[in-house]
Design an enzyme around this catalytic site. Sequence first.
Site, PDB file in Angstrom:
ATOM      1  N   GLY A 511       0.820  -1.203   0.000  1.00 10.87           N
ATOM      2  CA  GLY A 511       0.000   0.000   0.000  1.00 10.87           C
ATOM      3  C   GLY A 511       0.849   1.246   0.000  1.00 10.87           C
ATOM      4  O   GLY A 511       2.042   1.196   0.274  1.00 10.87           O
ATOM      5  N   ASP A 628      -8.469  10.569  10.875  1.00  5.69           N
ATOM      6  CA  ASP A 628      -8.504  10.091   9.491  1.00  5.69           C
ATOM      7  C   ASP A 628      -9.275   8.775   9.396  1.00  5.69           C
ATOM      8  O   ASP A 628      -8.768   7.774   8.886  1.00  5.69           O
ATOM      9  CB  ASP A 628      -7.069   9.935   8.974  1.00  5.69           C
ATOM     10  CG  ASP A 628      -7.014   9.929   7.451  1.00  5.69           C
ATOM     11  OD1 ASP A 628      -8.050  10.215   6.817  1.00  5.69           O
ATOM     12  OD2 ASP A 628      -5.940   9.632   6.902  1.00  5.69           O
TER      13      ASP A 628
END
Length: 821
Positions: A511, A628
Site C-alpha cells: 500500500g 482520518d
Amino acid sequence: MDSFRQTPLLLSVFLSILSFSASFTPNMSHYIDCGATSNTLVSGFFPRTFTADDNSNLLSAKNTFFLSNPNNSSTGSLYSTARVSTSNFKYSFTMLTNSSNVLRLHFLPFSNQSYNLSTAKFSVKALNSYILLDNFTVTDTSSPTIKEFFLWTDSSDLAVEFIAQNNSLAFVSAIEAFTAPPNFLDGQVPLTIDNAELNGDLVKQVLETVYRVNMPGPLIIPQNDTLWRTWVTDDPYILNSAASQNQTVSTQLKYNPPEGSSEEIAPQTVYNTARIINTTTDQFDSNSAFNINVTWSFTVKSGYHYLIRLHFCDIISKTNSLDTGLVFTVYIMDYLPLINGLKPTAYTTFASEPFYLDFITPVTSTQKITVKISLDRTRSSIRNALLNGLEIMKVHNLSLSGTNNNSQSKNSRTIILGASIGGAIVLALILSCLVLVLCKKRQKKPASDVKETQVMWSPMTGVVNSSVDTSSKSGGLTTIGASPRVDLGLLISFNHIKMATNNFDKNNIIGVGGFGEVYKGVLNNGTEVAVKRASSRSNQGLPEFQTEIEVLSQIRHRHLVSLIGYCDERSEMILVYEYMEKGPLRNYLYGTDLPSLSWKQRLEICIEAAKGLHYLHTGYSQTIIHRDVKSTNILLGEGFLAKVSDFGLSKLGASIGETHVSTAVKGTFGYLDPEYFKTQKLTDKSDVYSFGVTLLEVLSARPVIDQTLPREEINLAEWALLCQTRGQLEKIIDPRLVGKINENSLRKFWDIVEKCLKDYGMDRPAIGDVLWNLEYCLQLQETEVRREPYEDSGTSVAHFPEVPCQKDAVKCNEPRNWNFR
Ligand SMILES: *[C@@H]1O[C@H](CO)[C@@H](O)[C@H](O)[C@H]1NC(C)=O
Ligand SMILES: *[C@@H]1O[C@H](CO)[C@@H](O)[C@H](O)[C@H]1NC(C)=O
Ligand SMILES: *[C@@H]1O[C@H](CO)[C@@H](O)[C@H](O)[C@H]1NC(C)=O
Ligand SMILES: *[C@@H]1O[C@H](CO)[C@@H](O)[C@H](O)[C@H]1NC(C)=O
Ligand SMILES: *[C@@H]1O[C@H](CO)[C@@H](O)[C@H](O)[C@H]1NC(C)=O
Ligand SMILES: *[C@@H]1O[C@H](CO)[C@@H](O)[C@H](O)[C@H]1NC(C)=O
Ligand SMILES: *[C@@H]1O[C@H](CO)[C@@H](O)[C@H](O)[C@H]1NC(C)=O
Ligand SMILES: *[C@@H]1O[C@H](CO)[C@@H](O)[C@H](O)[C@H]1NC(C)=O
Ligand SMILES: *[C@@H]1O[C@H](CO)[C@@H](O)[C@H](O)[C@H]1NC(C)=O
Ligand SMILES: *[C@@H]1O[C@H](CO)[C@@H](O)[C@H](O)[C@H]1NC(C)=O
Ligand SMILES: *[C@@H]1O[C@H](CO)[C@@H](O)[C@H](O)[C@H]1NC(C)=O
Ligand SMILES: *[C@@H]1O[C@H](CO)[C@@H](O)[C@H](O)[C@H]1NC(C)=O
C-alpha cells in the site's frame, strides 16, 4: 608459473602491511607486563610495549612480589614474570568516562622451588562489584591462558582486584586495558532469541569472551590481529565437517563501518575464509527437498545470556545485486531467527562486503550453543551457505556487593518493573519523560550519534504484548500495557527492517499512504508485519516522532492495529505494525474482485471499528482523535476481525512535508467533518462524522467521492441525504445487498448515519452511542434470520416493529418514508 602463483600471497602480505599502517590506536590504553622490571616490546604487525608494573602507581598492595620463570626461553618474554601475592592486590586504570573497554588478563603459571603458581586459587573483581573470575586456577603451563572482558566505565576508574583464596596465591602475568573501538558493541541492536532480555544496553553489560573462531581457519595469533585477539580454527566445534568445504579468497575486502563491520571488529583473515556447504548440482536435481545443515556446537555454562556474533562475507557470489546474491538460512539453538532467508546483500553496499549480526540468547539447561547454516532453496539462485567467523560472549550477572555501576539503564528498568499494571498511566508519564529526556539529549548531538539512544529490541516481547489482549465481549476494552517492557523495546534497527522486507523489495509493497509506502515483512521470529516507511523527512529529524510513538505504543486494544516497533535511524522514519492479512475494508466493498460481504459481516466490521474508536476516545488518559477515519484505515485480519489503523498519524504526517499534508487532505476529503473544515477545531465528533461517512460507504459500496458520477451523486454523504429527502434511499444501497437487509436493521442503521452526519459536532452522538446502536442493528438483523430461517431475511416484514430507544443513545426517529422496492 611459480612467480605467477605467488602473486596473491604477496598481494595479501602487502595489503596486510597497508592495514598495519592504519592500525587501531585506542584512546586510553594500559599494557602491563606484571612482575617485570623493564618494559617488554611485543612485536608483530600491531606491536605494543608492555610496561613493567614494578614501582608503578597503577598497583596498590602491600604484600605483592614478583616471580620469575626460571625456564623463560620456552615462552614469550611477556610471560617470564608474574605479579604474585598471598593477599589481595589491585590495579587501578584510568579510562574514559562513559566508555566501553577491553580488559584482557594473561596467566601463565610456573614455579620455582618456593612457589607453584599452578596451585594458585583466586578471584578477580572489576569495578568493585563484578566477579570476573571466581575460584580461578590455571593449570595449563604450556601456553598462556587469556581471559577477555568488555567493561563499561561510567567513571574514569577501572579497578581490577585480585583476591587470593585462603592459604593460596593470586597471580597475573600481563594485563591489557584499553578503550574498545568505536561501535564495537553498540554498532547494532542485537536480535533477541527466546525472550532474551538484558538489563540495559549491550554495551553496558559485562561480557566475557568464551569463543572466537575463524571458520574454517587459519589460527590468528594476537600479533597478527587488528585488536590483538586470538581466533582459533573451527575443527573442534564443527560436527559434520564432511558436509562442508573451505572457501578462500585473497582479494582486498571493502569494509563499510559503522553499520557494516570494521577491521577492528574482525580482520580480513576472518572474512577471507569461510566454511561453505559441500554440495553438487546432481544432489539438487535428483531431489527437490534436498538440503544439508553444517552444524557447530559450543559448550557453555548454563544460566547465562550469551551474545552470539556471526561474521559473514559473501565470498561465494561476490555480488551486491539483490537478485542474484546468495540467500541462505541460519539456525541458532535450532530456532530460526532469520526466517526470511539471510541475504547478505540486504546488509551490505559493496560486493563481498564483510558484515556481522548479533544475537542474544539465554542458555538454560542445554549447556550448548548450536549454530547451523543451510541452503534456502526457495529464494537463492546460488545453492550454498557460508559462515566466516563466530564469537560467543557470556553476559555476566551482577554479583556480590550489588554496587551498581550501570545505574542509568538499571534504575530506569527498576522503576518500570516496579510499576504495577494499575499504574499504567503513571508508567506512561514516566516513559514520556524518559523519551523527552532522550530526545533532548539527542537533539544536541550530531546525526551520526543516533545509535546512542537505541534500546534492546525484542520482537518476541512485542508479539507477546499484542496477543496479551484479553478483551471482554461487552466493551472490548483492555487495560493498557499488560507488560510494560514492550515500551522500552520498540526500536528496531534499520538493518533488521531491511532484512524483514528484503531490502524494501518493491514486490513487498502492500500500500501507499500519506505517511509513505507500506511493505509487508517478516520479522526474525516469523511474525508478519506491515512496515510503513516515510518517504521523506526533514534533516533535523522529528523529536515529536518518538514522543508520539511512545504514546501510540501504549495503546493496545483488540480492535486497534498494534504498533510493534519503529526505526529512527539515519534519515529513516519507519513504523512497524502487526500485519492484517485481508487488508483494508475498502477492498471488500468495491474496486476489486474480492467476494462481497454480507450485511451481517459488514455490521460486525463496523461494530468492531467503533469499538476501536471508542477506546481511542475514552479508553486512554486523554482523548485521542483519530483524524482520518475511513474505509482504508479499517483493516481486516483473519476471520474478518476488524481493527482501526493509522491513529495519531495525521499529526506526524503533517510534520513530514507539505506535499504529504495536501495529499492526505485530498485523499480523505469526502470524510472531512464540515465543522472542522470551517472552524479548524478538531474534536472527537469529527471522527464520528467521518465514521458516519464510512458507514454510508459500507452500505452503498461506492467511493465517497466519485467524479465519474453525475454531479449530485459525486459526494456520497450529500447524495445520500438528498436521496433520503426524496424518499429514494434504496438508490444508495449496494445492489448486492438489496433484499437481504432486514428493514428494521436498515432503518436503525440509516438513523445512526444521519445522526453522525449532523452539521454540528454537538448534535452528533458519541462514538459509544454509535457503537451501541450498531450492535442493536445487528440484533435486529439476526432476530429476523432466526425467526424466519428459510426466508430471505428482511423481505417479508409487513410492518415496523417497535424499535426501543437506548437512553442517551441515538434518538429513535419517527418512522419515515422508507421505500425499498
Ligand atoms: C577518543 O576520544 C575523543 C574525545 O573523547 C573522541 O572524540 C574520539 O572519537 C575518541 N576516539 C576513539 C578512537 O574512540
Ligand atoms: C622448561 O621448559 C621445557 C620445555 O618446554 C620443559 O620440558 C621443562 O620442564 C621446563 N622446566 C621447568 C622447570 O618448568
Ligand atoms: C629470560 O631469558 C632471556 C634470555 O633468553 C633473558 O635475557 C631474560 O633476562 C630472562 N628473563 C628473566 C625474567 O629471567
Ligand atoms: C556520562 O554519562 C552520564 C549519564 O549519561 C552523564 O550524566 C555524564 O555527564 C557523562 N559524563 C561524561 C564525562 O560524558
Ligand atoms: C622463588 O621466587 C621468590 C620470589 O621472587 C623468591 O623470593 C624465592 O627465593 C624463589 N625461590 C627459589 C628457590 O628460587
Ligand atoms: C605445581 O602444582 C601442580 C598442581 O598441583 C602440579 O601438577 C605440579 O607438579 C607442580 N609443579 C611443581 C614444579 O611442583
Ligand atoms: C569459591 O570458593 C569459596 C571458598 O572455597 C566458596 O565459598 C565459593 O562458593 C566458591 N565459589 C564458587 C563459584 O565455586
Ligand atoms: C579461611 O581460613 C580460615 C582460617 O584458616 C577459616 O576459618 C575460613 O573458614 C577459611 N575460609 C574459607 C572460605 O575457606
Ligand atoms: C580447511 O581448513 C581447515 C582448517 O584450516 C584445514 O584443516 C583443512 O585441511 C582445510 N580443508 C581443505 C579441503 O582445504
Ligand atoms: C602472521 O602473519 C604473517 C604475515 O601474514 C604470517 O607470515 C605468519 O605466518 C602469521 N602468523 C601466524 C601464527 O599465523
Ligand atoms: C565433498 O563431498 C564429496 C562427496 O559427496 C566428497 O568426496 C568430498 O571429499 C567432500 N569434500 C570435502 C572438502 O569434504
Ligand atoms: C537442519 O536443522 C534444522 C533445525 O534444527 C532442522 O529443522 C532441519 O530439519 C535440518 N535439516 C537437515 C537437512 O538436517
